[in-house]
Design an enzyme around this catalytic site. Structure first.
Site, PDB file in Angstrom:
ATOM      1  N   ALA A   1      18.336 -22.328  -0.692  1.00 32.70           N
ATOM      2  CA  ALA A   1      17.186 -23.186  -0.376  1.00 32.70           C
ATOM      3  C   ALA A   1      17.529 -24.330   0.580  1.00 32.70           C
ATOM      4  O   ALA A   1      16.727 -24.682   1.438  1.00 32.70           O
ATOM      5  CB  ALA A   1      16.602 -23.769  -1.669  1.00 32.70           C
TER       6      ALA A   1
ATOM      7  N   THR B   1      19.164 -21.457 -18.516  1.00 29.21           N
ATOM      8  CA  THR B   1      17.794 -21.936 -18.426  1.00 29.21           C
ATOM      9  C   THR B   1      17.438 -22.173 -16.957  1.00 29.21           C
ATOM     10  O   THR B   1      18.200 -22.781 -16.224  1.00 29.21           O
ATOM     11  CB  THR B   1      17.641 -23.251 -19.224  1.00 29.21           C
ATOM     12  OG1 THR B   1      18.068 -22.991 -20.569  1.00 29.21           O
ATOM     13  CG2 THR B   1      16.198 -23.740 -19.214  1.00 29.21           C
TER      14      THR B   1
ATOM     15  N   CYS C   1      32.455 -26.405   5.418  1.00 33.11           N
ATOM     16  CA  CYS C   1      33.380 -26.131   4.320  1.00 33.11           C
ATOM     17  C   CYS C   1      34.824 -26.240   4.765  1.00 33.11           C
ATOM     18  O   CYS C   1      35.717 -26.447   3.966  1.00 33.11           O
ATOM     19  CB  CYS C   1      33.144 -24.733   3.769  1.00 33.11           C
ATOM     20  SG  CYS C   1      31.445 -24.233   3.887  1.00 33.11           S
TER      21      CYS C   1
END
Ligand SMILES: *Cc1c(COP(=O)(O)O)cnc(C)c1O
Length: 386
Positions: free
Chosen positions: A200, A237, A325
């Site tokens: 996202a 969850t 990174c």
């Protein structure tokens, strides 16, 4: 002039409409989507609505989308999940030399556990040759993973052609589409992929949420073990606000992508053209045409990319030497080396990635500032060959 952010491939700001869509799910409809009472079910329907948006955007069925903690988890899940679920068929994985570390390091992890990998080379523009993929397939091959678009040099790979080869050979095909989704069209049927990774925060959504598309019928084992969430494919969850944010980001992309890509291509080409014109001994890295609309990557000879970055930062301009990174390591980028760029030249690479809030004024500012910085650094550079 304020800060100029040109590192959208590292991460994007969360779109204000995305933040707004997420807010009700923190303290209002905060329920657990697995709970049967109303506030849980409210969260459940928000999750399912987001799932439908993501699925619709890439041409998938709703239940073929599994939410993950980001692109990295989606990549790890795809590779490990397929490798361990298909050991009765074989132990061979085909990938490329320019993948994100989320793929490269997962391959290394699997190699240490008895799997075999073939790492395909790319040409000087960063393209994988589909014929190389075909030749690398053996009767032990269980997975091919080739990214849709490269995060450092922006090259768009011939994924649909590779998809056809994979299908003919009966081998699962994964693509890391993290840099593609929301920027160029992505359709799982047209690409012929069985698995596809999304993140996202590369498309104006929040960090820490992504998705893995898994074609119906694909033999894969879960990466996270626990409760039976996501149809038993990903325990934990659900991160409801983030999932809602991803759904909203996708909805905005669906609405704005085509027009925005055109605008960015104009700005991208203005920046590339201007830099090549105003700076000597500079070259474009990556494919000149098969390229993400927002990616500019140049190699500047006789200077260190890091030194340029620090000087740009003093001028309020945020750019990158390639991959966020690897910015902590001294090693030149594995992607640039795979393109055949010599190590000393790879150290002079610079990546500008444009986005929704990039203006023509900002591009002009870079074109004014960067030649000055390069000239200054070259004047004092020990690397300069006189
Ligand atoms: C950013 C990125 C990832 C990692 O995604 P996260 O959501 O940050 O884990 C993987 N692949 C590519 C090509 C990326 O650009």
């Amino acid at each position: 002039m304020g800060r100029i952010y040109l590192d959208y491939a590292a991460t994007t700001p969360t779109h204000p409409e995305v933040v707004e869509a997420m807010l009700p799910y923190f303290s209002g409809a905060f329920g657990n989507p697995s709970s049967l009472y109303a506030c849980g079910q409210e969260a459940r329907s928000a999750v399912e609505e987001a799932r439908a948006k993501v699925a619709g955007f890439i041409g998938a069925e709703n239940d073929e989308i599994v939410f993950t903690s980001g692109g990295t988890e989606a990549d790890n899940f795809a590779l490990e999940g397929i490798a361990y679920a298909n050991q009765d068929k074989g132990n061979h994985i085909i990938t490329t030399a320019i993948e994100h570390h989320a793929i490269g390091e997962t391959c290394n992890f699997l190699k240490e556990r008895g799997f075999k990998t073939t790492c395909l080379p790319v040409d000087k523009d960063g393209l994988v040759d589909p014929d190389d993929v075909r030749k690398a397939i053996t009767d032990k091959t269980v997975l091919i993973s080739v990214m849709q678009a490269n995060n450092e040099v922006g090259t768009i790979e011939p994924v649909a052609l590779i998809g056809r080869i994979a299908r003919e050979a009966g081998v699962y095909f994964h693509t890391d589409a993290v840099q593609a989704v929301g920027h160029i069209p992505v359709d799982v049927s047209k690409l012929g992929v069985d698995l596809l990774s999304v993140s996202a925060h590369k498309l104006y959504g929040p960090k820490g949420i992504g998705a893995l598309y898994i074609r119906k019928g694909t033999r894969i084992i879960p990466f996270m073990h626990g409760g039976g969430q996501e149809g038993g494919r990903r325990a934990s969850t659900e991160n409801v606000p983030a999932i809602v944010g991803l759904g909203k980001a996708v909805e905005l992309a669906q609405r704005e992508m085509a027009e925005e890509a055109e605008r960015l291509i104009y700005l991208r080409d203005k920046l590339i053209g201007g830099l090549l014109e105003r700076i000597s001994d500079i070259q474009l890295n990556g494919h000149p045409q098969e390229r993400l609309p927002n990616n500019v990557n140049v190699g500047v000879k006789f200077v260190e990319g890091e030194a340029i970055l620090l000087n740009l930062d003093l001028e309020g301009i945020c750019a990158s030497t390639g991959s966020a990174c690897s910015s902590e390591s001294e090693e030149p980028s594995h992607v640039l080396l795979a393109l055949g760029i010599p190590a000393d030249e790879a150290r002079g690479s610079l990546r500008f990635t444009l986005g929704k809030w990039t203006t023509e004024e900002e591009i002009e500012r870079v074109l004014e500032v960067l030649p000055r910085i390069v000239a200054k650094l070259r004047a004092m550079s020990p690397l300069l060959k006189k």
